[in-house]
Design an enzyme around this catalytic site. Structure first.
Site, PDB file in Angstrom:
ATOM      1  N   LYS A  60      -8.406  -0.876   5.035  1.00 10.84           N
ATOM      2  CA  LYS A  60      -8.264  -2.328   5.065  1.00 10.84           C
ATOM      3  C   LYS A  60      -9.270  -2.897   6.062  1.00 10.84           C
ATOM      4  O   LYS A  60      -9.514  -2.296   7.127  1.00 10.84           O
ATOM      5  CB  LYS A  60      -6.826  -2.684   5.475  1.00 10.84           C
ATOM      6  N   SER A  90      -0.782  -8.654   2.175  1.00 10.00           N
ATOM      7  CA  SER A  90      -2.203  -8.884   2.382  1.00 10.00           C
ATOM      8  C   SER A  90      -3.088  -7.665   2.141  1.00 10.00           C
ATOM      9  O   SER A  90      -4.294  -7.815   1.984  1.00 10.00           O
ATOM     10  CB  SER A  90      -2.440  -9.372   3.811  1.00 10.00           C
ATOM     11  N   SER A 135       3.017  -6.455   4.221  1.00 16.42           N
ATOM     12  CA  SER A 135       1.650  -6.435   3.691  1.00 16.42           C
ATOM     13  C   SER A 135       1.178  -5.103   3.143  1.00 16.42           C
ATOM     14  O   SER A 135       0.120  -5.036   2.525  1.00 16.42           O
ATOM     15  CB  SER A 135       0.662  -6.914   4.759  1.00 16.42           C
TER      16      SER A 135
END
Ligand SMILES: [Zn+2]
Lengths: 477, 511
Positions: free
Chosen positions: A74, A149, A173
């Site tokens: 990420k 996310s 997330s």
């Protein structure tokens, strides 16, 4: 091919890391145009790293438990000399001078980083649509969001770009996009994985965790990244986890509570899948009962005070003085304003304003203070449930993946997408989302297993039983 | 300190009482910064002692420096504070030299609370708290003015960013500028004694802010206060406090109100200027720092820090007083209890001049020389005088003098081997060279010869040159001995030993 299988093949010399990496890069080249799982693909770096792994194997050395395994990171995990943007304009051009601890641990285990995955800006969002670099599409249905996310990481795994990925989970997330993309996503106990080098959203809630195609791979990744880090004072002083071996041990004799409050707002098809999951656990020898933790209903409102409050402070440093974007103006204060106005997207600004307000003199006790008291109540509520139960079961998200754009202009409805994941972050507990069939729309449903702090072993055992008993994604009920 | 506890300033007609509280920030002398491993050093090339943590880079996390906690506990112990479990908060405001745009500081749960500091005059000033926090970087404004207004650009040096500070907040217990200065002086000596600080106000390693208000008289409710910043010396502190009290009195006497403000002391203009009012004060939005865990020192650690603490200034003054009273120091002997009335002021048998000498010697950290010399047989008054009047002229060099060499030197004066003037000359050699053997230095200067044969000759010459005075002396007019000592000193440019001269005069008179 799972990460465990790849690592075994590379360690034994049966497959070359270079071959594995090329396959991953080829899959990305074929699908990335449509999916947009990455903020940045690191093809050259991945190839160099794969060569090193192969050289190690050729020299008779063991590259580690993730030997040659392609990984997506990420884009809020710092990578030395490699852009780390949190998918925000404000960090454009910034090159971290250091690696996050989890990145170092992946490297030491022989993993090959193939790219930085797309995310909601500063991890604020549940659809990956607030990324400054454009949205990611759900590989199961490209008209749908992948969740967020960590939507880029979930999509990369679901699309077969990489067998595993790292995400971060502040209010769901990792788990929510894992559910929406039909992969496994795990949020560890707060303090079991170092946050050093994870660009903070809300420090008291953030935790790095794995996304994978199997529960076993998630456990393998957790074993690699977990354990005390002297650079993170909030990391717990415990030995590194060794859970990959416990995954298949079953649930016989366990008591699993089906969390009633998580079914209240859930889509009926999603609720139906959770009932089916409960049956799988009962059939495997667990005692299954309905459990109520009414305090979790307060989670969403407490979260949307605590997380923005911390973020309003944590994100203050993006002021144009030292790194990232700078928009010049007549003096420093005006430059701060111009930079932040241009550099942050609407959702980040909304949360900074919410958080600033929640901490303001005269309001701090009524908002932030009250939210902290609610947080304590949620912890107490879970504790009561865990007096009877070893683990809890519920949906990860109330719905399957929604259409791109459907909730972007309706923040409240977007926030509700995390209603079943947020209480875990407030409590600091572990939880995992396991794919469990599909909803009425044929899209994946995630079953969430919640466990008390540090009960990852229990959580993985339950998850593995669900995984084994799950209807195939795409199959009807 | 004649005005302690009295109505001040006196030219205000005695009607108004000044109320002063001080907030003192001291940089801690740790090897590394408060939350990272960067060196705690100033004056180097800008931005050479920085890392992701003290630059506040995304993803970095603070790790608390245990040595800084120890020094904070040492300060708390020295100030008789309660040492408690503590937490850190974030103090949020935008400033370019603060890399995270918040300061990590202890807020409602500081490590030290509820202590006191006893002034040399005996009065106790309350200590409300002494807490840990991080320092900021330093901004330099380029352009004609050197100030932020009109600067073309600004440069920031983050070497100081994250340096550990302890902020010591006194109760509003001081009643005069003299007391405020005495407090700051004593606190500085305590901080130095703890090994916590170098106490250099001019270099900013100790920074003082003063809260000043006035009220109609003792017991009246406190007036509205103003906080005075930019006090870079004890002199500034005294002047600023007096100016500010007069300003407030003038306002009140003309029927105006004092507005709560932060004010800047302008040393050149000799006045305070408003910076911002209470209404303009920042809302710092304090909240618990989620990147750090509470500091919970266990009792054994607290005890160990207290045990490692060296003698504090009050005890050291008490010891010098005891030496003047004839106490004989022994190695390893405990120091007298400073709280039982043996402090310098008001101690029987200690003159005002000696009290000043004691304050000076302890302030400069030279009392160890006195104690060593007395242990080596030097009379306490001589050791104190030589240390306060001569060694103190170069306190830095004196502090690193070998106590053994110092004792040997003063011993030569006691034995009459060297004159006072010679001792002073050799002491200045020792200070200038950073040490040396006093016997060797005396030989090098040719001082030793004077002691015996040469002295007899010079005394004889003085007697021969002043026969009338000699007759009067021989007939019993003893004060004329000083006349002959003076003549001999003149002839030897001060290198003769006075006692030796008198002894020789007495011998001649008996002949
Ligand atoms: Zn540093």
């Amino acid at each position: 091919m799972t990460a465990a299988a790849i690592a075994a093949a590379v360690r034994s010399g049966e497959r070359r890391a270079a071959t594995v990496t090329e396959a991953s890069l080829a899959a990305i080249a074929a699908g990335e145009g449509e999916i947009h799982a990455f903020a940045l693909v690191l093809a050259d770096g991945a190839r160099r790293r794969a060569e090193e792994i192969d050289a190690q194997v050729a020299a008779g050395q063991d590259p580690g438990p993730l030997a040659g395994v392609p990984v997506a990171l990420k884009d809020n995990l710092c990578t030395r000399g490699v852009p780390t943007t949190c998918c925000s304009r404000i960090l454009e051009g910034w090159l971290p001078p250091y690696d996050a601890t989890v990145v170092k641990r992946l490297a030491a285990a022989g993993a090959v980083v193939v790219g930085k995955s797309n995310m909601d800006e500063f991890a604020m969002g549940s659809s990956t649509e607030t990324s400054a670099f454009g949205p990611t599409r759900n590989p199961r249905d490209t008209s749908r969001v992948p969740g967020g996310s960590s939507g880029g990481s979930a999509a990369a795994v679901a699309a077969g770009f990489t067998p595993v990925a790292l995400g971060s989970d502040t209010g769901g997330s990792i788990r929510q996009p894992a559910a929406l993309c039909g992969v496994v996503g795990m949020k560890p106990t707060y303090g079991t994985v170092s946050r050093y080098g994870l660009v903070a959203f809300a420090s008291s809630l953030d935790q790095v965790g794995p996304l994978a195609t199997t529960v076993a791979d998630a456990a393998l990744l957790f074993d690699v990244i977990g354990g005390r880090d002297e650079r993170d004072t909030t990391s717990l002083d415990r030995p590194a986890p060794r859970l990959a071996s416990v995954v298949g041990q079953g649930v016989e004799g366990m008591t699993i509570g089906v969390l009633a409050e998580y079914l209240e707002g859930a889509d009926p098809a999603v609720a139906g899948r959770i009932a089916q999951a409960a049956e799988v656990l009962a059939a495997a020898g667990a005692r299954v009962e309905e459990v109520s933790v009414p305090e979790v209903r307060l989670g969403l409102s407490a979260y949307y005070l605590i997380a923005p409050a911390e973020a309003s402070s944590t994100l203050a440093r993006y002021d144009g003085v030292r790194y990232g974007l700078r928009v010049d103006a007549e003096d420093t204060a005006a430059m701060n304003v111009a930079t932040r106005s241009a550099g942050f997207g609407a959702e980040v600004k909304r949360r900074i304003m919410l958080g600033t307000y929640a901490l303001s003199a005269g309001y701090v006790d009524a908002y932030y203070g009250q939210a902290l008291r609610v947080r304590t109540r949620i912890i107490d509520g879970f504790a009561a449930a865990y007096e009877r139960c070893d683990a809890l079961l519920g949906p990860t998200a109330p719905t399957t993946a929604f259409a791109l754009g459907a909730k972007l202009d309706d923040p409240l409805s977007m926030y509700l997408s995390d209603v079943c994941t947020i209480p875990t972050n407030l409590a600091g507990h572990p939880a995992i989302s396991v794919p469990f069939g599909t909803g009425a729309d044929g899209l994946p449903v995630g079953a969430q297993v919640l466990a008390p702090a540090l009960a990852e072993a229990t959580m993985f055992k339950v998850a593995a039983v669900l995984e084994a008993g799950a209807p195939a994604v795409g199959a009807g009920s | 300190m004649t005005d302690v506890g009295r109505v001040v300033p006196e030219d205000a007609g005695g009607a108004w009482e000044m109320v002063v509280g001080l907030e003192v920030h001291t940089e801690l002398r740790t090897a590394t910064k408060l939350f990272c491993g960067c060196a705690n050093l100033f004056g180097d090339e800008p931005n050479t002692h920085v890392c992701p943590v003290c630059l506040g880079l995304p993803g970095s996390l603070p790790v608390l420096n245990q040595r800084a906690v120890e020094l904070a506990m040492a300060i708390g112990t020295a100030l008789h504070c309660e040492i408690r479990p503590s937490t850190f908060h974030r103090k949020n405001y935008f400033y370019p030299d603060m890399p995270k745009d918040y300061q990590i500081s202890q807020y409602d749960e500081p490590i030290n609370v509820s202590g006191w500091l006893q002034l040399p005059g005996g009065r106790r000033i309350g200590i409300e708290r002494a807490h840990l926090e991080e320092d900021t970087g330093k901004t330099a404004h380029a352009g004609s003015s050197g100030r932020i207004q009109g600067a073309e650009y600004s440069l920031v040096d983050y070497n100081r960013s994250g340096v550990p500070l302890v902020e010591i907040v006194s109760a509003p217990d001081m009643r005069s500028s003299t007391e405020a200065r005495a407090y700051a002086t004593e606190l500085r000596a305590i901080l130095i004694a703890c090994g916590a600080s170098d106490g250099k106000m001019e270099e900013g390693s100790m920074r003082v802010d003063a809260n000043v208000s006035v009220r109609p008289g003792p017991g009246a409710p406190f007036g509205t206060r103003c906080e005075i910043k930019n006090l870079n010396s004890l002199r500034s502190l005294g002047r600023a406090v007096d100016y500010e009290a007069q300003r407030q009195i003038a306002l009140l006497e003309s029927g105006d109100a004092v507005v709560q403000q932060t004010r800047h002391w302008d040393e050149g203009e000799g006045r305070t200027v408003a910076l911002r009012s209470k209404e303009e004060a920042y809302d710092y939005r304090y909240f618990l720092e989620p990147d750090l865990v509470p500091v919970v020192p266990d009792p054994a650690w607290i005890t160990a820090v207290g045990a490692a603490l060296g003698p504090l200034p009050a005890e050291r003054r008490a010891r010098l007083v005891a030496l003047l009273a004839g106490a004989v120091p022994a190695v390893g002997e405990g120091f007298p209890d400073p709280d039982v009335g043996v402090d310098a002021e008001g101690s029987p048998g200690v003159s005002d001049a000696e009290r000043e000498q004691i304050l000076t010697v302890v302030d400069l950290g030279l009392d160890g020389l006195v104690v060593a010399a007395v242990a080596g047989g030097v009379p306490a008054r001589l050791a104190l005088a030589r240390t306060a009047n001569e060694a103190a002229t170069d306190a830095g060099a004196a502090a690193s003098l070998d106590p053994g060499a110092y004792t040997t030197l003063l011993g030569m004066e006691v034995a009459g081997t060297l004159s006072a003037t010679q001792v002073k000359a050799i002491l200045s050699d020792l200070l200038a060279h950073g040490g040396g053997d006093p016997v060797e230095l005396a030989r090098a200067r040719g001082f030793e010869a004077m002691a015996d044969a040469a002295l007899v000759t010079v005394v004889r010459e003085a007697v021969d040159a002043h026969p009338a005075e000699w007759v009067r002396y021989r007939d019993g007019e003893e004060k004329l001995a000083q006349f002959f000592v003076g003549q001999v000193m003149k002839a030897t440019r001060g290198q003769a030993n006075g006692k030796g001269v008198v002894a020789e005069l007495e011998r001649l008179a008996r002949e």
